[in-house]
Design a protein around this motif. Structure first.
Motif, PDB file in Angstrom:
ATOM      1  N   VAL A  80       0.835  -1.203   0.000  1.00 40.30           N
ATOM      2  CA  VAL A  80       0.000   0.000   0.000  1.00 40.30           C
ATOM      3  C   VAL A  80       0.871   1.255   0.000  1.00 40.30           C
ATOM      4  CG1 VAL A  80      -1.642   1.341   1.370  1.00 40.30           C
ATOM      5  CG2 VAL A  80      -1.999  -1.101   1.054  1.00 40.30           C
ATOM      6  N   GLY A  81       1.939   1.241   0.809  1.00 44.86           N
ATOM      7  CA  GLY A  81       2.825   2.399   0.845  1.00 44.86           C
ATOM      8  C   GLY A  81       3.517   2.645  -0.481  1.00 44.86           C
ATOM      9  N   ALA A  82       4.103   1.586  -1.071  1.00 44.19           N
ATOM     10  CA  ALA A  82       4.777   1.748  -2.362  1.00 44.19           C
ATOM     11  C   ALA A  82       3.791   2.144  -3.452  1.00 44.19           C
ATOM     12  CB  ALA A  82       5.495   0.449  -2.739  1.00 44.19           C
ATOM     13  N   GLY A  83       2.592   1.538  -3.421  1.00 44.65           N
ATOM     14  CA  GLY A  83       1.585   1.894  -4.416  1.00 44.65           C
ATOM     15  C   GLY A  83       1.136   3.337  -4.299  1.00 44.65           C
ATOM     16  N   ALA A  84       1.007   3.828  -3.056  1.00 40.54           N
ATOM     17  CA  ALA A  84       0.605   5.221  -2.863  1.00 40.54           C
ATOM     18  C   ALA A  84       1.688   6.182  -3.340  1.00 40.54           C
ATOM     19  CB  ALA A  84       0.288   5.465  -1.390  1.00 40.54           C
ATOM     20  N   GLY A 117      13.062  -2.042  -8.201  1.00 44.68           N
ATOM     21  CA  GLY A 117      14.032  -2.405  -7.174  1.00 44.68           C
ATOM     22  C   GLY A 117      13.819  -1.630  -5.887  1.00 44.68           C
ATOM     23  N   TRP A 118      13.592  -0.311  -6.003  1.00 45.74           N
ATOM     24  CA  TRP A 118      13.326   0.496  -4.811  1.00 45.74           C
ATOM     25  C   TRP A 118      12.037   0.050  -4.130  1.00 45.74           C
ATOM     26  CZ3 TRP A 118      16.964   3.070  -2.593  1.00 45.74           C
ATOM     27  CH2 TRP A 118      17.981   3.682  -3.337  1.00 45.74           C
ATOM     28  N   ALA A 119      10.995  -0.220  -4.923  1.00 46.74           N
ATOM     29  CA  ALA A 119       9.717  -0.636  -4.348  1.00 46.74           C
ATOM     30  C   ALA A 119       9.843  -1.983  -3.638  1.00 46.74           C
ATOM     31  CB  ALA A 119       8.649  -0.709  -5.440  1.00 46.74           C
ATOM     32  N   THR A 120      10.581  -2.914  -4.238  1.00 42.00           N
ATOM     33  CA  THR A 120      10.772  -4.221  -3.610  1.00 42.00           C
ATOM     34  C   THR A 120      11.526  -4.093  -2.291  1.00 42.00           C
ATOM     35  OG1 THR A 120      10.794  -5.285  -5.784  1.00 42.00           O
ATOM     36  CG2 THR A 120      11.718  -6.525  -3.944  1.00 42.00           C
ATOM     37  N   ALA A 121      12.560  -3.261  -2.282  1.00 40.90           N
ATOM     38  CA  ALA A 121      13.314  -3.051  -1.040  1.00 40.90           C
ATOM     39  C   ALA A 121      12.437  -2.419   0.032  1.00 40.90           C
ATOM     40  CB  ALA A 121      14.531  -2.168  -1.321  1.00 40.90           C
ATOM     41  N   SER A 134       3.033  10.188   1.582  1.00 45.35           N
ATOM     42  CA  SER A 134       2.775   8.757   1.776  1.00 45.35           C
ATOM     43  C   SER A 134       3.881   8.107   2.599  1.00 45.35           C
ATOM     44  CB  SER A 134       2.652   8.063   0.415  1.00 45.35           C
ATOM     45  OG  SER A 134       1.591   8.608  -0.345  1.00 45.35           O
ATOM     46  N   VAL A 135       5.122   8.528   2.387  1.00 46.35           N
ATOM     47  CA  VAL A 135       6.237   8.011   3.193  1.00 46.35           C
ATOM     48  C   VAL A 135       6.040   8.369   4.662  1.00 46.35           C
ATOM     49  CG1 VAL A 135       8.718   8.153   3.593  1.00 46.35           C
ATOM     50  CG2 VAL A 135       7.844   8.081   1.261  1.00 46.35           C
ATOM     51  N   ALA A 136       5.633   9.614   4.925  1.00 48.55           N
ATOM     52  CA  ALA A 136       5.402  10.034   6.307  1.00 48.55           C
ATOM     53  C   ALA A 136       4.272   9.228   6.942  1.00 48.55           C
ATOM     54  CB  ALA A 136       5.080  11.529   6.347  1.00 48.55           C
ATOM     55  N   ALA A 137       3.208   8.958   6.168  1.00 48.94           N
ATOM     56  CA  ALA A 137       2.098   8.167   6.699  1.00 48.94           C
ATOM     57  C   ALA A 137       2.540   6.736   7.004  1.00 48.94           C
ATOM     58  CB  ALA A 137       0.941   8.166   5.701  1.00 48.94           C
TER      59      ALA A 137
END
Length: 241
Positions: free
Chosen positions: A48-52, A205-209, A77-80
């Motif tokens: 959900v975070g990466a998708g947002a 790659g960033w999203a997977t990490a 979204s990162v802060a949430a």
């Protein structure tokens, strides 16, 4: 023969060490493999975070919303996501790792979003090079050659093109540029043999990490018991479930 015995760790020191480890990395109070529902919760939070982060940036580029297209919505979204991890009392170090990965993803997303918009509704046209600047010895442009170009009517573009602009490019040459049909994202040069999979691969790659870090943070936040107002503590959940 004298035998050296290890000095026993004082109870207070052991408790402080355990508390510090729990605060920094999370308590992880389970035996063996973590509960599957806990892994699923971490996967859900990370996805959900990466998708947002990515979705808000793509939506901003698609609909022409500068605040979202520039990645500001992704940073929110990162802060949430970091706030959620604080609420489940995840380890502080893992929260920091998730926040850093989320910020990196949010900063990478705008360029990929522009590429996706141009791939969906872009139109390729030829432009004429008016000047060439930059190169390996230049301070600006990260060592790239930057071409100022004008369209077929002689109107100069507001942005300089680096894709397709190289050492052999001279004023008067023609370059292929892809435009957004609705004018909501800046044009880009077209590189021969280039594909859109590179930026998507980097973003993946960033999203997977980020998702993996969220799973670890949520799993390690698991506590068997939580303190209550009474003299005894009760289980946070049924261990047998």
């Amino acid at each position: 023969m004298h035998m050296h015995r290890r000095r026993p760790v004082p109870p207070l020191e052991a408790r402080l060490s355990a508390h510090l480890r729990s605060t920094v990395w999370g308590p992880a109070e389970f035996i063996g493999l973590p509960p599957r529902w806990l892994v699923a919760e971490g996967l859900l939070a990370g996805c959900v975070g990466a998708g947002a982060i990515v979705g808000s940036t793509v939506a901003g580029a698609w609909y022409g919303l500068p605040g979202l297209a520039d990645g500001e919505g992704g940073l929110v979204s990162v802060a949430a996501l970091a706030l959620y991890l604080c609420m489940v009392r995840a380890g502080r170090a893992l929260i920091g790792i998730v926040a850093v990965l989320g910020v990196c993803l949010a900063l990478q997303a705008p360029q990929t979003a522009v590429g996706l918009v141009l791939a969906e509704r872009g139109q390729v046209e030829s432009v004429v090079v008016t000047s060439v600047e930059g190169g390996p010895g230049s301070v600006s442009g990260h060592g790239r050659y930057l071409c100022s170009v004008a369209d077929s009517d002689g109107v100069p573009l507001r942005v300089r093109i680096w894709r397709g602009c190289g050492q052999a490019t001279r004023p008067g040459d023609t370059l292929a540029v892809v435009y957004d049909s609705k004018g909501r994202v800046p044009p880009r040069g077209v590189e021969g043999g280039a594909s859109g999979s590179g930026p998507l691969r980097d973003l993946g790659g960033w999203a997977t990490a980020l998702v993996a870090a969220c799973v670890v943070a949520v799993v390690r936040s698991y506590r068997l018991y939580r303190p209550t107002a009474g003299p005894q503590a009760r289980p946070a959940c049924d261990p047998g479930s």
